[in-house]
Motif scaffolding. Structure first.
Motif, PDB file in Angstrom:
ATOM      1  N   VAL A   3       0.846  -1.179   0.000  1.00  0.00           N
ATOM      2  CA  VAL A   3       0.000   0.000   0.000  1.00  0.00           C
ATOM      3  C   VAL A   3       0.889   1.239   0.000  1.00  0.00           C
ATOM      4  O   VAL A   3       1.819   1.335   0.791  1.00  0.00           O
ATOM      5  CB  VAL A   3      -0.907   0.010   1.250  1.00  0.00           C
ATOM      6  CG1 VAL A   3      -1.662   1.317   1.350  1.00  0.00           C
ATOM      7  CG2 VAL A   3      -1.893  -1.148   1.182  1.00  0.00           C
ATOM      8  N   LEU A   4       0.614   2.187  -0.869  1.00  0.00           N
ATOM      9  CA  LEU A   4       1.463   3.358  -0.989  1.00  0.00           C
ATOM     10  C   LEU A   4       0.745   4.637  -0.593  1.00  0.00           C
ATOM     11  O   LEU A   4       1.071   5.713  -1.065  1.00  0.00           O
ATOM     12  CB  LEU A   4       1.993   3.473  -2.421  1.00  0.00           C
ATOM     13  CG  LEU A   4       2.984   2.397  -2.826  1.00  0.00           C
ATOM     14  CD1 LEU A   4       3.403   2.580  -4.270  1.00  0.00           C
ATOM     15  CD2 LEU A   4       4.203   2.412  -1.920  1.00  0.00           C
ATOM     16  N   LYS A   5      -0.270   4.520   0.277  1.00  0.00           N
ATOM     17  CA  LYS A   5      -0.914   5.717   0.780  1.00  0.00           C
ATOM     18  C   LYS A   5       0.084   6.493   1.618  1.00  0.00           C
ATOM     19  O   LYS A   5       0.998   5.933   2.206  1.00  0.00           O
ATOM     20  CB  LYS A   5      -2.139   5.346   1.607  1.00  0.00           C
ATOM     21  CG  LYS A   5      -3.246   4.682   0.790  1.00  0.00           C
ATOM     22  CD  LYS A   5      -4.459   4.379   1.653  1.00  0.00           C
ATOM     23  CE  LYS A   5      -5.554   3.723   0.825  1.00  0.00           C
ATOM     24  NZ  LYS A   5      -6.742   3.391   1.647  1.00  0.00           N
ATOM     25  N   SER A   6      -0.089   7.791   1.685  1.00  0.00           N
ATOM     26  CA  SER A   6       0.850   8.627   2.426  1.00  0.00           C
ATOM     27  C   SER A   6       0.803   8.304   3.912  1.00  0.00           C
ATOM     28  O   SER A   6      -0.281   8.149   4.481  1.00  0.00           O
ATOM     29  CB  SER A   6       0.522  10.103   2.216  1.00  0.00           C
ATOM     30  OG  SER A   6       0.675  10.458   0.866  1.00  0.00           O
ATOM     31  N   CYS A  16       2.796   3.103   7.642  1.00  0.00           N
ATOM     32  CA  CYS A  16       4.216   3.364   7.887  1.00  0.00           C
ATOM     33  C   CYS A  16       5.123   2.317   7.252  1.00  0.00           C
ATOM     34  O   CYS A  16       6.345   2.456   7.300  1.00  0.00           O
ATOM     35  CB  CYS A  16       4.476   3.436   9.391  1.00  0.00           C
ATOM     36  SG  CYS A  16       3.393   4.633  10.208  1.00  0.00           S
ATOM     37  N   LEU A  17       4.565   1.275   6.671  1.00  0.00           N
ATOM     38  CA  LEU A  17       5.352   0.294   5.916  1.00  0.00           C
ATOM     39  C   LEU A  17       5.234   0.634   4.439  1.00  0.00           C
ATOM     40  O   LEU A  17       4.247   0.309   3.782  1.00  0.00           O
ATOM     41  CB  LEU A  17       4.855  -1.131   6.183  1.00  0.00           C
ATOM     42  CG  LEU A  17       5.655  -2.246   5.506  1.00  0.00           C
ATOM     43  CD1 LEU A  17       7.093  -2.283   6.022  1.00  0.00           C
ATOM     44  CD2 LEU A  17       4.992  -3.605   5.712  1.00  0.00           C
ATOM     45  N   GLN A  18       6.250   1.308   3.922  1.00  0.00           N
ATOM     46  CA  GLN A  18       6.268   1.742   2.532  1.00  0.00           C
ATOM     47  C   GLN A  18       7.167   0.807   1.711  1.00  0.00           C
ATOM     48  O   GLN A  18       7.940   0.019   2.250  1.00  0.00           O
ATOM     49  CB  GLN A  18       6.798   3.168   2.453  1.00  0.00           C
ATOM     50  CG  GLN A  18       5.913   4.193   3.151  1.00  0.00           C
ATOM     51  CD  GLN A  18       4.661   4.523   2.354  1.00  0.00           C
ATOM     52  OE1 GLN A  18       4.717   4.771   1.153  1.00  0.00           O
ATOM     53  NE2 GLN A  18       3.518   4.535   3.036  1.00  0.00           N
ATOM     54  N   SER A  19       7.072   0.882   0.393  1.00  0.00           N
ATOM     55  CA  SER A  19       7.908   0.028  -0.452  1.00  0.00           C
ATOM     56  C   SER A  19       9.384   0.320  -0.228  1.00  0.00           C
ATOM     57  O   SER A  19      10.205  -0.598  -0.112  1.00  0.00           O
ATOM     58  CB  SER A  19       7.561   0.246  -1.936  1.00  0.00           C
ATOM     59  OG  SER A  19       6.272  -0.233  -2.221  1.00  0.00           O
ATOM     60  N   TYR A  20       9.737   1.587  -0.171  1.00  0.00           N
ATOM     61  CA  TYR A  20      11.103   2.019   0.123  1.00  0.00           C
ATOM     62  C   TYR A  20      11.014   3.272   0.978  1.00  0.00           C
ATOM     63  O   TYR A  20      10.187   4.148   0.730  1.00  0.00           O
ATOM     64  CB  TYR A  20      11.884   2.343  -1.159  1.00  0.00           C
ATOM     65  CG  TYR A  20      12.085   1.167  -2.070  1.00  0.00           C
ATOM     66  CD1 TYR A  20      13.166   0.296  -1.901  1.00  0.00           C
ATOM     67  CD2 TYR A  20      11.194   0.915  -3.114  1.00  0.00           C
ATOM     68  CE1 TYR A  20      13.352  -0.784  -2.728  1.00  0.00           C
ATOM     69  CE2 TYR A  20      11.378  -0.168  -3.954  1.00  0.00           C
ATOM     70  CZ  TYR A  20      12.454  -1.017  -3.753  1.00  0.00           C
ATOM     71  OH  TYR A  20      12.634  -2.093  -4.582  1.00  0.00           O
ATOM     72  N   TRP A  21      11.889   3.363   1.984  1.00  0.00           N
ATOM     73  CA  TRP A  21      11.901   4.566   2.808  1.00  0.00           C
ATOM     74  C   TRP A  21      13.298   4.738   3.377  1.00  0.00           C
ATOM     75  O   TRP A  21      13.907   3.781   3.836  1.00  0.00           O
ATOM     76  CB  TRP A  21      10.883   4.454   3.943  1.00  0.00           C
ATOM     77  CG  TRP A  21      10.280   5.769   4.349  1.00  0.00           C
ATOM     78  CD1 TRP A  21      10.550   6.480   5.480  1.00  0.00           C
ATOM     79  CD2 TRP A  21       9.294   6.518   3.643  1.00  0.00           C
ATOM     80  NE1 TRP A  21       9.805   7.629   5.519  1.00  0.00           N
ATOM     81  CE2 TRP A  21       9.015   7.681   4.399  1.00  0.00           C
ATOM     82  CE3 TRP A  21       8.616   6.338   2.429  1.00  0.00           C
ATOM     83  CZ2 TRP A  21       8.100   8.657   3.983  1.00  0.00           C
ATOM     84  CZ3 TRP A  21       7.708   7.298   2.034  1.00  0.00           C
ATOM     85  CH2 TRP A  21       7.458   8.434   2.799  1.00  0.00           C
ATOM     86  N   GLU A  22      13.804   5.956   3.336  1.00  0.00           N
ATOM     87  CA  GLU A  22      15.119   6.251   3.890  1.00  0.00           C
ATOM     88  C   GLU A  22      14.972   6.495   5.390  1.00  0.00           C
ATOM     89  O   GLU A  22      14.274   7.421   5.816  1.00  0.00           O
ATOM     90  CB  GLU A  22      15.706   7.495   3.218  1.00  0.00           C
ATOM     91  CG  GLU A  22      17.073   7.893   3.726  1.00  0.00           C
ATOM     92  CD  GLU A  22      18.194   7.011   3.238  1.00  0.00           C
ATOM     93  OE1 GLU A  22      19.247   6.993   3.881  1.00  0.00           O
ATOM     94  OE2 GLU A  22      18.021   6.356   2.186  1.00  0.00           O
TER      95      GLU A  22
END
Length: 393
Positions: A75-78, A265-271
């Protein structure tokens, strides 16, 4: 590669764990900031709850259910966040002079082998940089929000994890730092809670710049309480703290606290930047940090490159750690700073496979009910410290 959960109980430097193993990272207590006794303990003896945590059964929270993954992946919701805050009491009481700054723990761009493929992790998301947090910065915000959670587990063993404040009297850490997870031989699920614990923010080589506070209420996710399996995305817990011992104030008033990501808060990629006290760096005596791009693997945990091992469990994974003055007009797509997106959960105990996993605060598709967990400990904090201690969702 076969992976098995290990209850990490290292008794000597000679102890070795197979490199193919994956462990939830709670380790025996180090000889730092020993359990308070004598006059210090007497200072909180009037409130028995401060020396014996109340147990909040996770089953009292709404049951979490993992949703089926979308066809296109995560899921890529903000993400949504609630703000943290700088300290409101400026003096660091009992601040002791720290040691001289030590060299960084590793050269930039360290990497190990990829257990999920062939070759090294160079030029992959498992590339990372670990380093010592400068000792003159450890007690300064936002690093001051992170510290060591010392505890006695259900079996009576003294251990420690890393943790961070997300409110004046609430810390977030890994689920296995407050509960054994599921049923264990000789210790049933209901008896699996830690016996006692206390939090030392910004601990540094045995010194306690801001003192410590006892744990008074524990909660963890339904998934961790019922199953206790790592690599499932639910190894998250929260703890309510009593007053900073020896004062009438909440400990977060001295240290400040991080913001909290509470939705998607679990995104595909996050720095993210991880903080913690891994025992393999400086024997866990100093706070270290790891900077890396993290990826959502199989809609469970964040996976990322790291050299940290036991003791780093529960440490926060923070978006945009620190502060930056930017004079440009376009400051980027996502500029919010100092928000916890997850906590360190497990890793390969290996000098070859330098990979760890962090459970996001929310789990996949908000399945961890992080707002429910927060409300449990926030209501406890309000009862102890007053309505201004925190805000429920």
């Amino acid at each position: 590669m076969t992976r098995s959960r290990i209850v990490a109980t290292v008794t000597s430097a000679a102890a070795v764990v197979a490199i193919s193993s994956v462990a939830a990272f709670a380790v025996p207590a180090k000889s730092l900031a020993p359990a308070p006794a004598g006059a210090d303990r007497a200072a909180v003896a009037a409130d028995a709850a401060l020396s014996q945590p109340a147990e909040q059964l996770a089953t009292s929270l709404p049951k979490s259910v993992f949703a089926a993954p979308d066809a296109v992946g995560s899921v890529l919701k903000s993400p949504k966040m609630v703000d943290g805050a700088r300290p409101t009491i400026s003096a660091a009481l009992d601040l002791k002079a720290g040691p001289k700054r030590l060299p960084d723990v590793s050269a930039p761009e360290n990497y190990g082998q990829n257990p999920f493929g062939s070759g090294t992790n160079q030029n992959t998301i498992y590339h990372y940089t670990d380093m010592l947090v400068p000792t003159n910065a450890t007690a300064a915000y936002p690093f001051s929000t992170t510290g060591v959670f010392h505890f006695t587990n259900a079996a009576g063993q003294n251990k420690y994890c890393s943790a961070s404040l997300i409110s004046k009297s609430i810390i977030i850490t890994a689920g296995h730092c407050v509960h054994q997870g599921g049923d264990k031989p000789g210790i049933g699920r209901a008896s699996g809670w830690i016996r006692s614990g206390y939090f030392v923010p910004a601990e540094q080589n045995g010194t306690m710049p801001y003192g410590y506070a006892w744990a008074t209420k524990l909660t963890t996710t339904v998934g961790w309480y019922n199953e206790g399996a790592i690599m499932k995305g639910y190894d998250v817990a929260m703890v309510t703290l009593g007053k900073r011992v020896g004062t009438a104030n909440e400990i977060g008033a001295y240290t400040g606290w991080m913001g909290l990501c509470y939705s998607y808060c679990l995104q595909s990629y996050w720095e993210l930047t991880g903080l913690g006290y891994p025992g393999n760096y400086y024997s866990g005596a100093y706070m270290t940090m790891g900077m890396h791009l993290e990826t959502n693997r199989n809609n469970t945990d964040y996976y990322y490159g790291s050299g940290m091992q036991g003791g780093s469990s529960g440490g926060p994974h923070v978006a945009n750690l620190g502060y930056l003055s930017d004079s440009t007009t376009n400051k980027g797509l996502w500029t919010a700073r100092n928000y916890v997106f997850g906590v360190t959960s497990w890793g390969y105990i290996s000098d070859v496979y330098k990979i760890q996993g962090a459970s996001s605060t929310t789990g996949y598709n908000n399945s961890n009910n992080i707002t429910g967990l927060f409300n449990v400990v926030c209501n406890s904090a309000k009862a102890q410290h007053g309505a201004a201690s925190c805000n429920t969702f």
